[in-house]
Design an enzyme around this catalytic site. Structure first.
Site, PDB file in Angstrom:
ATOM      1  N   ASP A 128      98.368  90.418  21.711  1.00 59.84           N
ATOM      2  CA  ASP A 128      97.580  89.558  20.827  1.00 59.84           C
ATOM      3  C   ASP A 128      98.539  88.564  20.164  1.00 59.84           C
ATOM      4  OD1 ASP A 128      96.233  88.442  18.662  1.00 59.84           O
ATOM      5  OD2 ASP A 128      95.368  90.345  17.991  1.00 59.84           O
ATOM      6  N   VAL A 129      98.291  87.267  20.324  1.00 59.19           N
ATOM      7  CA  VAL A 129      99.243  86.269  19.789  1.00 59.19           C
ATOM      8  C   VAL A 129      99.332  86.270  18.262  1.00 59.19           C
ATOM      9  CG1 VAL A 129      99.150  84.662  21.757  1.00 59.19           C
ATOM     10  CG2 VAL A 129      97.551  84.356  19.823  1.00 59.19           C
ATOM     11  N   LYS A 139      92.561  72.395  16.065  1.00 55.87           N
ATOM     12  CA  LYS A 139      93.111  71.642  17.189  1.00 55.87           C
ATOM     13  C   LYS A 139      93.836  70.375  16.716  1.00 55.87           C
ATOM     14  CE  LYS A 139      92.143  74.336  20.647  1.00 55.87           C
ATOM     15  NZ  LYS A 139      93.265  74.992  21.366  1.00 55.87           N
ATOM     16  N   THR A 170      85.111  75.683  33.086  1.00 49.40           N
ATOM     17  CA  THR A 170      85.603  77.059  32.967  1.00 49.40           C
ATOM     18  C   THR A 170      84.417  77.989  32.702  1.00 49.40           C
ATOM     19  OG1 THR A 170      85.863  76.982  30.556  1.00 49.40           O
ATOM     20  CG2 THR A 170      87.735  76.239  31.863  1.00 49.40           C
ATOM     21  N   TYR A 230      87.263  74.883  14.734  1.00 49.00           N
ATOM     22  CA  TYR A 230      87.910  74.528  16.003  1.00 49.00           C
ATOM     23  C   TYR A 230      88.563  73.154  15.902  1.00 49.00           C
ATOM     24  CZ  TYR A 230      88.556  73.973  21.059  1.00 49.00           C
ATOM     25  OH  TYR A 230      89.099  73.790  22.300  1.00 49.00           O
TER      26      TYR A 230
END
Lengths: 252, 252
Positions: B63-64, B160, B191, B156
């Site tokens: 997990d980052v 970003k 995707t 988001y």
């Protein structure tokens, strides 16, 4: 297997350092290259370098502001190599340093003419060929001075800002024809032209000071590599982009 | 001869479509790749694909946002492959579509935690290895929504936007050590994740239509190709750049 195998490129200012390096790299990666420049000796040299390295090239001395001459150059490229699908637009002219109010109108006009109208002229003749070829990639050389200002270069800055938006306009209008258009914004690059307005390369590095984070100038080959990426199908979804190649100069 | 021969890459979200395609492309171009993802099955598959194609890869489930786990993963990469030169930071949280006043603080925090704090953590532990290697390239996945807004995605979009500036900050601070950092700003890419919020791909194209002049979505491989360019020495003077790969979405 080259990254531009089967492609035909039209390169303006190909007698200069940046476009010359780009034309050579395009040739080494398999493209047939039409080298265009206003200076006959220089453009002949670039084309013969490509041919000697085993590539295919022709040289056409030609002024990008001459609509008829550009049309003839584009036609000759197509008759020689069968089509045209890559265009690297690099012809540029810069004024002597002036603030706006001191700048003669003729000087302003000649900078806009070469840097911006020249790109329009080249684009208007290569686009129909790219439509016939079923797609293409136009790479326009802007500058970091199309993004941030430079002192006493109002015409150059305005023209290079114009180049950015010209690329986006082409990108939007011709996407349906599979024609892409992108700008490259080089930071200070080590070219003979820099020495016209500076005593030495060290003086250039000194002048740019803390914004040259790698403490060096860029090399023409580093712009050429970016152009190669944009010319190839590897960048097939990249259009209307500003490729800033400046080692974080404008990030600061 | 691959374009990333002798290089070692650390790729987060490598079980996903975009980073998975990138990890595979890195492997194909000769890099040894540490594939990292929170989903064990997916990341193992990416690593297995690279090995099956004759490349070198390891899979690390991690997990980052877990600093100790990320440090272990990076150290394991360096001990397995001898060094670390490339980081592709792509882990992102699938935030729900909600206007700001309806967004739970926890979701806001979770989005920032994964999208930007995760990047900080990975970068923090990768840099010492790059300093040791004498150079490096960070490729951080931002989004066109880091440059313009999307409806009902406040967390988001702002995370970003933060990615873009984090890349520029790294670019400026570590340039003297030959460490580069750039952002990629993908437009809508085809995707499986897109199908969570949309019925089918045609719906996505329709919804974005005015901004998709080429009338198609991007492919994960088109982001991967951009990442190869930024990871390679071909982009040696490129740092702090926002690389839009959006089919001219942001040009309009």
């Amino acid at each position: 297997m080259g990254r531009l195998d089967g492609k035909v490129a039209f390169v303006t200012a190909a007698g200069g350092a940046i476009a010359g390096a780009t034309a050579r790299l395009f040739g080494a990666e398999g493209a047939a290259v039409c080298c265009v420049d206003i200076v006959e000796d220089n453009v002949g040299q670039t084309a013969s370098d490509i041919n000697e390295a085993g590539g295919k090239a022709i040289a056409i001395p030609c002024d990008v502001t001459d609509d008829d001459a550009i049309k003839a150059a584009v036609d000759k490229t197509v008759s020689e190599f069968g089509k045209l699908d890559v265009c690297f637009n690099a012809a540029a002219y810069s004024e002597k340093r002036h603030r706006l109010a001191e700048m003669p109108l003729d000087m302003w006009k000649s900078v806009i003419d070469v840097n911006l109208t020249g790109m329009f002229i080249v684009a208007r003749h290569v686009i129909p060929e790219m439509q016939k070829a079923g797609g293409g990639s136009i790479i326009n050389v802007s500058s970091i001075y199309g993004v941030v200002g430079a002192k006493e270069r109002p015409a150059y800055c305005a023209a290079k800002g114009g180049v950015r938006m010209l690329s986006k306009s082409i990108a939007v209008d011709y996407a349906e024809d599979k024609i892409r258009a992108n700008s490259i914004m080089p930071g200070p690059i080590e070219t003979p032209r820099l020495l016209v307005r500076n005593p030495s390369i060290e003086a250039v590095i000194e002048r740019h000071g803390t914004r040259l984070h790698q403490k060096r100038l860029g090399k023409p080959e580093e712009i050429a590599q970016t152009a190669l990426f944009l010319a190839s199908d590897e960048s097939s979804f990249t259009s209307g982009a500003d490729m800033v190649v400046d080692a974080a100069y404008t990030a600061f | 001869m691959g374009r990333l021969e002798e290089k070692v890459a650390f790729v987060t979200a490598a079980g996903g479509a975009i980073a998975g395609a990138t990890a595979r492309q890195f492997g194909e171009e000769g890099a040894a790749v540490a594939c990292v993802d929170i989903v064990e099955e997916n990341v193992k598959e990416t690593a297995a694909d690279i090995e099956a194609a004759g490349g070198k890869a390891i899979a690390i489930t991690c997990d980052v946002t877990d600093e100790a786990a990320v440090k272990d993963a990076i150290d394991k990469t360096a001990s397995t492959f001898g060094k670390l030169d490339i980081v592709f930071n792509a882990a992102a949280f699938p935030d729900p579509l909600l206007p700001l006043h309806e967004l739970d603080l926890d979701i806001w925090r979770k989005t920032f935690d994964v999208n930007i704090t995760g990047m900080f953590i990975v970068t923090k532990h990768a840099i010492p290895h790059m300093l040791e290697a004498g150079s490096g390239s960070f490729i951080n996945i931002s989004s066109i929504y880091g440059a313009r807004s999307a409806r009902k995605r406040p967390a988001y979009c702002s995370s970003k936007g933060a990615v873009r500036m984090l890349s520029k900050s790294i670019a400026v601070d570590y340039a003297e050590h030959n460490i580069r950092a750039n952002s990629i700003l993908p437009g809508p890419i085809e995707t499986p994740r897109l199908l969570v919020a949309n019925k089918n791909m045609d719906d996505v194209i329709e919804r974005h239509r005015p901004h998709l002049p080429a009338a198609r979505l991007g492919q994960p491989e088109e982001i991967a190709q951009t990442a190869v360019f930024l990871a390679s020495d071909e982009s040696s003077f490129m740092s702090g750049n926002d690389c839009f790969v959006d089919g001219a979405y942001n040009a309009l």
